[in-house]
Write an enzyme that holds these catalytic residues in place. Structure first.
Site, PDB file in Angstrom:
ATOM      1  N   GLY A 199      14.133  -0.863   4.924  1.00 30.75           N
ATOM      2  CA  GLY A 199      13.306  -0.179   3.945  1.00 30.75           C
ATOM      3  C   GLY A 199      13.969  -0.032   2.590  1.00 30.75           C
ATOM      4  N   VAL A 200      13.737   1.125   1.967  1.00 33.38           N
ATOM      5  CA  VAL A 200      14.273   1.380   0.628  1.00 33.38           C
ATOM      6  C   VAL A 200      15.804   1.404   0.647  1.00 33.38           C
ATOM      7  CG1 VAL A 200      14.220   3.921   0.697  1.00 33.38           C
ATOM      8  CG2 VAL A 200      13.926   2.735  -1.461  1.00 33.38           C
ATOM      9  N   ASP A 201      16.390   1.875   1.721  1.00 30.52           N
ATOM     10  CA  ASP A 201      17.850   1.927   1.846  1.00 30.52           C
ATOM     11  C   ASP A 201      18.440   0.517   1.744  1.00 30.52           C
ATOM     12  OD1 ASP A 201      20.441   2.865   2.349  1.00 30.52           O
ATOM     13  OD2 ASP A 201      20.102   3.184   4.488  1.00 30.52           O
TER      14      ASP A 201
ATOM     15  N   GLY B 254       9.127   6.168   6.006  1.00 33.20           N
ATOM     16  CA  GLY B 254       9.180   4.821   6.579  1.00 33.20           C
ATOM     17  C   GLY B 254       9.474   4.888   8.069  1.00 33.20           C
ATOM     18  N   VAL B 255      10.594   4.313   8.475  1.00 31.86           N
ATOM     19  CA  VAL B 255      10.934   4.276   9.895  1.00 31.86           C
ATOM     20  C   VAL B 255      11.167   5.675  10.480  1.00 31.86           C
ATOM     21  CG1 VAL B 255      11.866   1.933   9.845  1.00 31.86           C
ATOM     22  CG2 VAL B 255      13.396   3.865   9.442  1.00 31.86           C
ATOM     23  N   TYR B 256      11.407   6.672   9.631  1.00 24.71           N
ATOM     24  CA  TYR B 256      11.606   8.038  10.138  1.00 24.71           C
ATOM     25  C   TYR B 256      10.292   8.708  10.509  1.00 24.71           C
ATOM     26  CZ  TYR B 256      16.634   8.166   9.164  1.00 24.71           C
ATOM     27  OH  TYR B 256      17.994   7.950   9.180  1.00 24.71           O
TER      28      TYR B 256
END
EC number: 3.1.1.106
Length: 180
Positions: free
Chosen positions: A33-35, A124-126
């Protein structure tokens, strides 16, 4: 004074602001994702800076944030904030998300930064529900900006039109409440 908050549809890694926020994982070692996008755009200097922070502090708990260099990004710095993993809302997720935003704002102010760009932390994935996360982000940032001089301007950078419309609607509603 009314808070200076804008919604931007685009890529957070291209924002010309003092500091961008990375929706980081607890290890600070990059991810999806953004990370992952921020780590790729910033280059290897960012990962090295994160390794140093991790050696000094260990993994970050949800709600916490740290600041590093920005590497090849157009920003001056990156604040890495760990948001909560959504577990149904009964595990203080809302408070952890609020803390993540507050700690980012405090770090930006402590370093004299005037502009900051946020992604939608934890959505996102969280798995944090987007509408609930946006409401927390807008309320937390708006309230903070009415009490503190820095940062002077906040950008919510949305990767998709749906999220941008959601943030814009919340800011418009909040503006009407503030004017009442």
């Amino acid at each position: 004074m009314k808070p200076q908050i804008d919604v931007v549809l685009g890529d957070i890694t291209t924002q010309h602001v003092d500091v961008i926020v990375n929706a980081a994982n607890p290890s600070l070692m990059g991810g999806g994702g953004v990370d992952g996008a921020i780590h790729r755009a910033a280059g290897p200097q960012l990962l090295e800076a994160c390794k140093i922070v991790r050696q000094q502090q260990g993994e970050l708990a949800p709600g916490h944030a740290v600041i590093t260099i920005a590497g090849d990004l157009p920003a001056k710095a990156v604040i890495h904030a760990v948001g909560p993993i959504w577990e149904g809302g009964e595990h203080h997720e809302a408070r952890s998300l609020e803390d993540a935003y507050l700690n980012c704002l405090r770090l930006a102010a402590a370093n004299g930064y005037k502009t900051i760009a946020f992604p939608a932390i934890s959505t996102g994935v969280y798995g944090f529900p987007k509408a609930a996360a946006a409401a927390i982000a807008v309320a937390t940032v708006s309230d903070y900006l009415t009490r503190k001089p820095l940062p002077e301007r906040v950008y919510f950078v949305c990767y998709d039109e749906e999220n941008a419309r959601l943030y814009q609607r919340l800011l418009t509603q909040r503006g009407q409440e503030l004017d009442a």
